[in-house]
Design a protein around this motif. Structure first.
Motif, PDB file in Angstrom:
ATOM      1  N   LEU A 184      -1.174   0.392  14.202  1.00 35.36           N
ATOM      2  CA  LEU A 184       0.210   0.579  13.778  1.00 35.36           C
ATOM      3  C   LEU A 184       1.181   0.473  14.961  1.00 35.36           C
ATOM      4  N   PHE A 233      -2.613  10.452   6.370  1.00 36.87           N
ATOM      5  CA  PHE A 233      -1.386  10.816   7.075  1.00 36.87           C
ATOM      6  C   PHE A 233      -1.028  12.284   6.872  1.00 36.87           C
ATOM      7  N   ALA A 250       1.076  10.539   2.240  1.00 37.23           N
ATOM      8  CA  ALA A 250       1.421   9.137   1.927  1.00 37.23           C
ATOM      9  C   ALA A 250       0.753   8.666   0.646  1.00 37.23           C
ATOM     10  N   TYR A 261       1.403   7.636  -3.205  1.00 39.12           N
ATOM     11  CA  TYR A 261       2.599   7.072  -3.833  1.00 39.12           C
ATOM     12  C   TYR A 261       2.974   7.872  -5.078  1.00 39.12           C
ATOM     13  N   PHE A 271      -5.938   2.170  -4.764  1.00 33.46           N
ATOM     14  CA  PHE A 271      -5.035   1.303  -3.997  1.00 33.46           C
ATOM     15  C   PHE A 271      -5.742   0.704  -2.784  1.00 33.46           C
ATOM     16  N   PRO A 279       9.513   7.272   3.342  1.00 34.06           N
ATOM     17  CA  PRO A 279       8.821   7.568   4.602  1.00 34.06           C
ATOM     18  C   PRO A 279       8.024   6.358   5.117  1.00 34.06           C
ATOM     19  N   ASP A 288       5.349   6.394   6.568  1.00 39.64           N
ATOM     20  CA  ASP A 288       3.920   6.590   6.309  1.00 39.64           C
ATOM     21  C   ASP A 288       3.462   5.802   5.084  1.00 39.64           C
ATOM     22  N   PHE A 289       4.319   5.731   4.055  1.00 36.21           N
ATOM     23  CA  PHE A 289       3.980   4.963   2.848  1.00 36.21           C
ATOM     24  C   PHE A 289       3.749   3.491   3.201  1.00 36.21           C
ATOM     25  N   GLU A 302       3.101   2.236   6.192  1.00 29.42           N
ATOM     26  CA  GLU A 302       1.960   2.064   7.094  1.00 29.42           C
ATOM     27  C   GLU A 302       0.628   2.233   6.355  1.00 29.42           C
ATOM     28  N   ALA A 303       0.614   3.178   5.411  1.00 23.57           N
ATOM     29  CA  ALA A 303      -0.609   3.371   4.622  1.00 23.57           C
ATOM     30  C   ALA A 303      -0.930   2.089   3.849  1.00 23.57           C
ATOM     31  N   ALA A 304       0.093   1.478   3.279  1.00 18.73           N
ATOM     32  CA  ALA A 304      -0.111   0.238   2.523  1.00 18.73           C
ATOM     33  C   ALA A 304      -0.561  -0.894   3.448  1.00 18.73           C
TER      34      ALA A 304
END
Lengths: 352, 294
Positions: free
Chosen positions: A52, A81, A85, A87, A98, B183, B185-186, B188-190
């Motif tokens: 990241l 996280f 995180a 959804y 997902f 956020p 984080d959403f 980056e998580a994806a």
């Protein structure tokens, strides 16, 4: 599952270097916790491993493959996280599934994997709920489930328990540890909570200001801290630090008054810092190392923390929970020589 | 984070004990507030009420300001609906408003998302440049728009009417501000889960800003549905008129047929009401969802 090798890792933002040549080897199936105060670089290290953030210098290897230039999705990692995180517009089923979107497995296989992860985490009956209908702990499980379903080589946890209340945190800590024992994956877990680090880790990496200060098992970092920072960071309440000087007869003259016989040989006149954990200081001994009057008592039930005023400030000791010394009472605090930690006053590094 | 239980409204004890009809206002301040709100409500409703009232009047009664027509008639509605041109204008307005709304929602949110979630050199300058266009009034823009349309051969076409509104600075600003609430984080998580940037925008970010999308859709639709100056300038043939332009053409040089204009206006409010009712649902749902995120 796989091992993780970090070599001379440097991260720079503009002109500020936040990680200074980090080296770390994590074995296959190991549970390693990166711990340190805010701004120590632990989350940055994790984000670099995840892909990241871009690496400024050095290499990151996962399962023997340098991943510096790979996209996060190609690194075979999964990350949980701090704020989960997950959804809010998707059900638990979709959230967990997902992670399988880009998988080439058949739908039946994906469903099977999803169901088995949900069962492992005890979330089967919540699969059709939305995150808003779940408790904090359940949301955390969904986040872990989404990571697990991909069966990655390395799991990365970025302070995942910080948003939970104390009771739930203890429960989730145990669940993650059990999960690791059952699944046996390689886990890198970031936290600022030393209790989390001590209770969960196979090995702890203690960081400060972008440097690793010590790597070791929980017992090693607790009983043999490499320097003053590690000694004070690990353990609650913190280790007492008392300045002193080595005298001609081999004893240590403490700033709090009195001397202390010490078996290890140190050059005369050397300035040192003596570290003693509160649980190693016993009140009531006739020939104590430190003398002072009790300023504050903190009863914890099974024991009482006493703050003993000395000429060098307060020293914390643990007293019996039933019959602790009274406030204002003068006490002698004694310690066993093998439980003393000596640090160099100039460098802060452990001596002997 | 708040759970469903946390969000349950717990009635106060004095409310539970109240058994009679609703309590009278407690003090003068409350009475003044009610009166002001009532006056505001009247102010909003009056033009609509007069529009409907006028649409039910005969031409000789139009300038008589009585609210209830002496001889109510639906002749104006029959005339407008039997006039084939009205359907053309209605269809034109509908096509233009729908396409512009869709394009604006997509492009504005794409640009807003990019400016919000990607770090690239000049990002701030691009954002300021887009925002600065808000300071230029439409009246100043119609001349360059017209010259552009003329050179590209877009005069008197749908494309000519639509192109200035396909992306808006206001929409970009609105969407950027809303994407700030998503956020990182959403995202980056994806990214770790293997989605590409376009998929992340569509699958993860867009559903989380649905209230903003609904608000933007309402603004853009209404703006284009009621647009007058630009469609008036860029269209020549009666068939290409939009509703506002078409309605203004009722009557002749000597007299304006207000009763017909008001009839057309009354009919033309129907789609705007429908759009508002559809998207208002999303706004309310979005607010509820945001409350639960905690």
């Amino acid at each position: 599952m796989a091992n993780l090798r970090i070599r001379d890792l440097v991260k720079t933002y503009d002109k500020t270097q936040v990680l200074h040549s980090i080296n770390l080897d994590i074995d296959d199936g190991e549970f390693v916790v990166l711990v340190g105060p805010s701004g120590c670089g632990k989350s940055t290290t994790l984000r670099l491993v995840a892909g990241l953030e871009e690496v400024s210098n050095g290499t990151i290897e996962i399962a023997g493959r340098v991943v510096n230039n790979l996209e996060p999705k190609d690194r075979d990692i999964a990350m949980v996280f701090q704020n989960y995180a997950i959804y809010p517009h998707m059900t638990v089923r979709k959230n967990i599934g997902f992670g399988l979107r880009s998988s080439k497995a058949s739908k039946a296989e994906k469903d099977k994997r999803l169901e088995s992860v949900a069962e492992l985490l005890g979330m089967t009956e919540y699969l059709d709920r939305k995150p808003s209908q779940l408790s904090g702990g359940q949301r955390q499980r969904v986040a872990i489930g989404r990571a697990m379903v991909r069966d990655p080589a390395v799991f990365l946890f970025d302070e995942p328990l910080s948003n939970l209340d104390a009771q739930l945190r203890t429960q989730m800590r145990l669940e993650i540890k059990k999960l690791h024992q059952r699944v046996g994956s390689t886990i890198v877990f970031v936290t600022h909570d030393q209790v989390e680090a001590m209770t969960m880790a196979d090995r702890i990496v203690i960081m400060k200001d972008g440097d690793i200060h010590q790597i070791g098992t929980p017992a090693e970092v607790y009983h043999k801290p490499a320097n003053i920072f590690v000694a004070q960071f690990i353990g609650a309440p913190s280790m007492n630090m008392i300045p002193g000087r080595v005298t001609g007869d081999g004893t240590i003259e403490l700033a709090t008054g009195g001397g202390l016989a010490f078996e290890r040989s140190l050059p005369e006149g050397r300035e040192i810092i003596l570290g003693i954990r509160p649980e190693d200081l016993h009140p009531g001994q006739a020939s104590g190392v430190i003398e002072g009057s009790v300023n504050v008592r903190e009863p914890l039930g099974h024991e009482t923390l006493i703050y003993v005023g000395t000429s060098n400030g307060d020293v914390i000791a643990k007293a019996d929970g039933r019959t602790p010394p009274e406030i204002g009472e003068t006490v002698q605090l004694g310690a066993d020589p093998e439980n003393l930690h000596i640090f160099d006053a100039a460098t802060g590094e452990a001596l002997a | 984070m708040a759970t469903a239980e946390d969000l349950q409204v717990k009635p106060k004890a004095d409310v539970l004990l109240q058994t009679g009809p609703s309590r009278p206002p407690r003090n003068m301040g409350q009475i003044i507030r009610f009166l002001l709100l009532f006056a505001g409500g009247i102010l909003m409703v009056m033009p609509i009420a007069f529009m409907i009232s006028t649409s039910l009047k005969w031409p000789h009664e139009v300038y008589n300001l009585n609210f209830i027509p002496d001889e109510p008639t639906i002749e104006n509605y029959i005339y407008v609906l039997e006039d084939g041109r009205f359907y053309w204008w209605f269809l034109n307005s509908l096509i233009i408003a729908v396409i512009t709304t869709i394009c604006s929602v997509i492009f504005d949110s794409l640009v807003g998302y990019t400016l919000c979630k990607f770090r690239f050199p000049g990002r701030y300058i691009v954002f300021i440049a887009i925002l600065s266009t808000l300071m230029i009034p439409t009246e100043m823009l119609v001349i360059p728009w017209y010259l552009m349309s003329q050179q590209f051969g877009w005069l008197d076409t749908y494309w000519g009417i639509m192109f200035p509104g396909l992306m808006t600075a206001f929409g970009t600003f609105l969407m950027k501000q809303f994407f700030e609430t998503v956020p990182d984080d959403f995202i980056e998580a994806a990214r770790i889960d293997g989605l590409n940037e376009l998929q992340i925008w569509w699958t993860v970010a867009m559903p989380l800003v649905r209230p903003a999308l609904a608000a933007l859709a309402i603004f853009v639709f209404l703006g284009n549905w009621t647009a007058f100056i630009w469609p008036l300038i860029v269209t020549n043939s009666v068939e290409m008129y939009t509703l506002p332009v078409g309605l203004s053409s009722f009557g002749d040089e000597a007299d304006v047929a207000w009763e017909l204009i008001m009839t057309g206006a009354a009919i033309s409010t129907i789609p705007t009401l429908i759009v508002f009712l559809i998207f208002q649902r999303f706004i309310i749902r979005g607010v509820v969802m945001a409350g639960l995120k905690g």
